[in-house]
Write a protein that holds these residues in place. Structure first.
Motif, PDB file in Angstrom:
ATOM      1  N   THR A 111      -8.316  -8.071   4.940  1.00 42.08           N
ATOM      2  CA  THR A 111      -8.207  -8.213   3.488  1.00 42.08           C
ATOM      3  C   THR A 111      -7.551  -9.537   3.121  1.00 42.08           C
ATOM      4  OG1 THR A 111      -8.037  -5.807   3.236  1.00 42.08           O
ATOM      5  CG2 THR A 111      -7.331  -7.159   1.380  1.00 42.08           C
ATOM      6  N   ALA A 145     -12.590  -5.287  -3.272  1.00 41.49           N
ATOM      7  CA  ALA A 145     -11.761  -4.177  -3.745  1.00 41.49           C
ATOM      8  C   ALA A 145     -12.379  -2.831  -3.361  1.00 41.49           C
ATOM      9  CB  ALA A 145     -11.582  -4.265  -5.259  1.00 41.49           C
ATOM     10  N   ILE A 146     -13.687  -2.711  -3.533  1.00 40.80           N
ATOM     11  CA  ILE A 146     -14.369  -1.468  -3.159  1.00 40.80           C
ATOM     12  C   ILE A 146     -14.239  -1.223  -1.655  1.00 40.80           C
ATOM     13  CG2 ILE A 146     -16.622  -0.335  -2.993  1.00 40.80           C
ATOM     14  CD1 ILE A 146     -17.379  -1.794  -5.594  1.00 40.80           C
ATOM     15  N   LEU A 149     -11.969  -2.330   0.323  1.00 40.99           N
ATOM     16  CA  LEU A 149     -10.584  -2.010   0.674  1.00 40.99           C
ATOM     17  C   LEU A 149     -10.285  -0.546   0.404  1.00 40.99           C
ATOM     18  CD1 LEU A 149      -7.760  -2.791   1.568  1.00 40.99           C
ATOM     19  CD2 LEU A 149      -7.291  -3.553  -0.778  1.00 40.99           C
ATOM     20  N   VAL A 150     -10.721  -0.038  -0.738  1.00 43.36           N
ATOM     21  CA  VAL A 150     -10.473   1.373  -1.071  1.00 43.36           C
ATOM     22  C   VAL A 150     -11.164   2.293  -0.075  1.00 43.36           C
ATOM     23  CG1 VAL A 150     -10.865   3.179  -2.782  1.00 43.36           C
ATOM     24  CG2 VAL A 150     -10.058   0.928  -3.513  1.00 43.36           C
ATOM     25  N   THR A 151     -12.463   2.052   0.175  1.00 39.37           N
ATOM     26  CA  THR A 151     -13.175   2.900   1.133  1.00 39.37           C
ATOM     27  C   THR A 151     -12.600   2.735   2.532  1.00 39.37           C
ATOM     28  OG1 THR A 151     -14.875   1.183   1.431  1.00 39.37           O
ATOM     29  CG2 THR A 151     -15.305   2.924  -0.187  1.00 39.37           C
ATOM     30  N   LEU A 197      -9.428   2.085   3.273  1.00 42.00           N
ATOM     31  CA  LEU A 197      -8.179   2.855   3.327  1.00 42.00           C
ATOM     32  C   LEU A 197      -8.452   4.348   3.512  1.00 42.00           C
ATOM     33  CD1 LEU A 197      -6.147   1.049   0.522  1.00 42.00           C
ATOM     34  CD2 LEU A 197      -5.586   1.095   2.958  1.00 42.00           C
ATOM     35  N   LEU A 198      -9.548   4.815   2.947  1.00 45.15           N
ATOM     36  CA  LEU A 198      -9.940   6.218   3.104  1.00 45.15           C
ATOM     37  C   LEU A 198     -10.665   6.482   4.416  1.00 45.15           C
ATOM     38  CD1 LEU A 198     -11.216   6.906  -0.534  1.00 45.15           C
ATOM     39  CD2 LEU A 198      -9.029   7.604   0.471  1.00 45.15           C
TER      40      LEU A 198
END
Length: 373
Positions: free
Chosen positions: A94, A122-123, A125-127, A129-130
């Motif tokens: 990131t 950003a998308i 990074l969110v996915t 992290l999940l």
């Protein structure tokens, strides 16, 4: 991936096999430093899956089957085994892309060298992290995860869920059905793509899942059969390590690639695992294998961000006169850093988490029923 259960003895030679495969994955992703990728190096991922099935069956199979560990507790352990170093890799990737955006530099990890899209980042990074795939192939690196190798970790977690909920208690004949169905899908995938280098995009998801389900559950089956096989001499350990090198570097002609990949995944890796699981190496080979095995997961998950940052900060390292010497030095450095991070960061975190999961409410027997194996 290696087990986090230190109460069980290690199969040291399997650590060495995993470590060598991880080094070949570095070579595959560093053509500007090490020359053209070796044609069969991606098959190291299938070896990872088989080793993981064997090691997890050894570390957790009986406890899950006898209901001393719930499927939920097992998945918590698997996620925490993978997440700390994966999280570090996600942070490094990131910050790498943000640095490129601030410098108005296109991504070097995509063939088209497109500019950095912050919304996409950003998308992703969110996915990431999940620990789930992005909903589209990223223009940042042409993959489904910011940390490109995470596609295989996600696939393995899916196999782990099936193992925790059903596979550990399943009869051998039922596991054979899973392996047989996966083998059929592997054959179709090899015909579709001309090889088994597939699984890291949505259009290839069926191939990736077939790869993990076949090799993972073959590893589980081999663990169940291991005691029926005679032990082999320590000298065989060197042959096992050399065999992995030979396969991953083998120059297969393109028209034969699909057949070669299927032969390796269906026959060579299971046969290697059968032999290696019955071999205790000599002290020197054992120490080398243990070192490589300790570093292997960190090598696998950290090598892409470490390569990216190195080439960004030291652009002259890719000078043609430095190939492959600079790449070999960097490969050794990545391995050393991976070992250090594993021993001094990851392993203490694993011990802390494991101690928390030893609480009675997590590990008490769920019922008095035994294994159905």
């Amino acid at each position: 991936m290696p087990s986090n259960n230190s109460q069980h003895p290690r199969f040291v030679l399997l650590d060495g096999l995993r470590g060598i495969a991880a080094l070949f994955i570095i070579q595959r992703h560093a053509p500007s430093l090490l020359g053209d990728e070796l044609p069969s190096s991606y098959l190291g991922v299938d070896l990872f899956f088989a080793l993981s099935g064997f090691v997890l069956a050894h570390a957790y199979g009986a406890a899950i089957a006898d209901q001393w560990i719930s499927a939920l507790a097992f998945m918590k352990m698997r996620l925490f085994r993978l997440y700390p170093l994966y999280g570090l890799a996600l942070f490094l990737m990131t910050t790498f892309f943000i640095t490129l955006w601030l410098s108005n530099v296109p991504t070097p990890l995509d063939d088209l060298h497109r500019p950095i899209d912050l919304q996409e980042l950003a998308i992703a990074l969110v996915t990431g992290l999940l620990f789930i795939p992005a909903p589209f192939s990223l223009t940042l690196n042409g993959a489904l995860f910011l940390v490109h190798p995470a596609w295989s970790l996600f696939n393995e977690l899916v196999a782990n869920i099936v193992y925790g909920l059903w596979g550990a208690r399943a009869r051998t004949k039922h596991l054979l059905i899973v392996v047989a169905v996966s083998a059929v899908v592997l054959v179709f995938a090899a015909a579709e793509f001309g090889r088994l280098h597939a699984g890291f995009r949505w259009s290839e998801m069926h191939a990736g899942m077939a790869r993990v389900f076949f090799s993972f559950f073959v590893g589980v089956l081999i663990y169940r059969l291991r005691s029926r096989l005679p032990k082999v001499q320590p000298l065989v350990a060197i042959g096992c390590l050399a065999f992995v090198i030979l396969i991953l570097a083998f120059p297969t002609p393109k028209p034969l690639k699909a057949y070669f990949d299927l032969f390796v995944v269906v026959f060579c890796w299971p046969g290697l695992l059968l032999v290696a699981s019955r071999c205790v190496p000599d002290p020197v080979t054992g120490k080398i294998s243990a070192f490589l095995g300790t570093a292997s997961y960190a090598v696998y998950v950290l090598h892409v961000p470490l390569l990216a940052w190195t080439e960004h900060l030291l652009p002259h390292i890719t000078d043609s006169r430095a190939i492959p010497y600079a790449g070999l030095v960097l490969m050794a450095a990545i391995t050393a850093v991976s070992w250090y991070v594993t021993v001094h960061m990851d392993q203490p975190l694993q011990r802390w988490f494991k101690n928390r999961l030893r609480r009675p409410q997590v590990f008490r027997p769920i019922s008095d029923s035994g294994s159905t194996r």
